[in-house]
Structure formats: structure tokens, C-alpha cells
Write an enzyme that holds these catalytic residues in place. Sequence first.
Site, mmCIF file in Angstrom:
data_model
loop_
_atom_site.group_PDB
_atom_site.id
_atom_site.type_symbol
_atom_site.label_atom_id
_atom_site.label_comp_id
_atom_site.label_asym_id
_atom_site.label_seq_id
_atom_site.Cartn_x
_atom_site.Cartn_y
_atom_site.Cartn_z
ATOM 1 N N GLY A 14 -31.735 27.740 -21.656
ATOM 2 C CA GLY A 14 -30.466 27.851 -22.357
ATOM 3 C C GLY A 14 -30.555 27.411 -23.792
ATOM 4 O O GLY A 14 -31.438 26.628 -24.173
ATOM 5 N N THR A 15 -29.626 27.908 -24.590
ATOM 6 C CA THR A 15 -29.550 27.558 -26.005
ATOM 7 C C THR A 15 -28.270 28.141 -26.578
ATOM 8 O O THR A 15 -27.532 28.844 -25.896
ATOM 9 C CB THR A 15 -30.771 28.122 -26.766
ATOM 10 O OG1 THR A 15 -30.758 27.638 -28.096
ATOM 11 C CG2 THR A 15 -30.733 29.622 -26.812
ATOM 12 N N THR A 16 -28.020 27.863 -27.834
ATOM 13 C CA THR A 16 -26.935 28.498 -28.581
ATOM 14 C C THR A 16 -27.446 28.841 -29.964
ATOM 15 O O THR A 16 -27.899 27.952 -30.695
ATOM 16 C CB THR A 16 -25.712 27.566 -28.702
ATOM 17 O OG1 THR A 16 -25.232 27.226 -27.394
ATOM 18 C CG2 THR A 16 -24.592 28.249 -29.487
ATOM 19 N N ASP A 31 -28.492 24.985 -31.856
ATOM 20 C CA ASP A 31 -28.636 23.639 -31.319
ATOM 21 C C ASP A 31 -30.127 23.303 -31.269
ATOM 22 O O ASP A 31 -30.953 24.053 -31.790
ATOM 23 C CB ASP A 31 -27.987 23.552 -29.936
ATOM 24 C CG ASP A 31 -28.810 24.280 -28.881
ATOM 25 O OD1 ASP A 31 -29.211 25.437 -29.128
ATOM 26 O OD2 ASP A 31 -29.070 23.703 -27.808
ATOM 27 N N LYS A 47 -35.016 25.907 -33.741
ATOM 28 C CA LYS A 47 -34.956 27.275 -33.229
ATOM 29 C C LYS A 47 -34.712 28.310 -34.327
ATOM 30 O O LYS A 47 -34.535 29.484 -34.035
ATOM 31 C CB LYS A 47 -33.845 27.386 -32.179
ATOM 32 C CG LYS A 47 -34.031 26.417 -31.016
ATOM 33 C CD LYS A 47 -32.860 26.468 -30.060
ATOM 34 C CE LYS A 47 -33.024 25.423 -28.966
ATOM 35 N NZ LYS A 47 -31.870 25.389 -28.041
#
Length: 235
Positions: A14-16, A31, A47
Site C-alpha cells: 500500500g501507498t498514497t 507518503d 517514493k
Amino acid sequence: MDLNMDLNAPHSMGTTIIGVTYDGGVVLGADSRTSTGVYVANRASDKITKLTDNVYVCRSGSAADSQIVSDYVRHFLHQHTIQLGQPATVKVAANLVRLLAYNNKDMLQTGLIVGGWDKYNGGRIYGIPLGGTIIEQPFAIGGSGSSYLYGFFDQAWREGMTREEAEQLVVKAVSLAIARDGASGGVVRTVTINSEGVARKFYPGDQLPLWHEELEPKNSLLDVLNASSPEPMNV
């Protein structure tokens, strides 16, 4: 805790990641949590990766897949710049990412957002989700945290924003995703790209806005233990 877990089984990741255009350039944000299932492998990862001096990419999905795609594209763009004698446009960079993602779609598990500025088209954002589709958008969001942000962006994004408004929007959106998505967390990093160059900013967790039911950050467990307890109920 299940000690007989299958280490070869697929892990949820997961990530944003966010890319936003504004009047004069683009702002990319992300994030910093890299997760392997319920385990946080890295709480301060970066990222947002540089492809050229004027183009960056936000990475989501498999860290290994997104990193190798970024490395290949950076190499190809370097050769492209040498041959043409000028920097590659954002569209060229995004299409190289799309080409690699599409031709290897059966093996790659990564979604990317390419953003940058060039003298021909100004600030541009391209979303390249799983499968290698390429979509030019005024804003793009990706990763597990993006599912919490579509309605927010429909309401909050508008054309002609200033640089400060775009940066505040990105930080607010990532912090909202961090509050709601367990796979997003850590700090917020932003990269602003315009005709003047590139500016990186870093927002630690204690400087992010708090959302519904979030607790104030504590420096130590002792801060929590020493906090005044609620008054007992009278029976």
C-alpha cells in the site's frame, strides 16, 4: 500470530501517491511507508524518483518493480537527451514508462504517476496504472490510499490554483489518506516542478493535520502514561 505463514504467498502492498497541476507547474506528493503485508519494511522511504532534471515519477505497488522501471526509463531518457541535445519532454518520459509497463504487464505490479514541466507544454501529469494505460490528467492519485481521496479531490481541486494552494492540497490529501489507510503512513514528501526548477519539501508526521479520531503525537510512552486519566463515573 500465525508462525506457519507462507513466505512465498503474495503480500498486500500500500501507498498514497498524488500528482497535481497548477498555474505554472506541477506538485507531486507521497507518503513514506513501505509495507509487506502487516509489516512496515521502511517507514521513511522516498517514493518520488527523479527521471530527468525536469521530470519525476511517483511509484506505487511493488517497490522492486517500480524501481527497475524507473532505472530503465532514466537510462533511456539520458540517451535521448544526448541524441537530441535537449531535455526530454514530460510526454516522452511518460510514454517510455507506459511502453515498459505495457510490454511487461504480465510481470509487473506497479502503478506510476509521471509529472514534470517542459518549455513546450508546461506542467503535465500522466497517470500510468497497472497494465500500462496512459492517461493525461489535471490531477492523478494512486495507491491503496487513493480510494479515500476521489471525493475529496472532486470537491477540492480546481483549475488555476497557485503553487502554494497546490502544495497545501497535496499535503492535506496525503495526510487524509494516512489517517484512513493503514498501508499509508510516515512522513509526507512533495516535489514542485516549474520553469524555475525543482523544489523538494519534507513534512514530518507531527506537522501534518489531524483528522477525526486521530490522537496527538507523543514523544514517549511515558507521555501517555503520565497523562491525566478521565474522571471516574459517579454511580
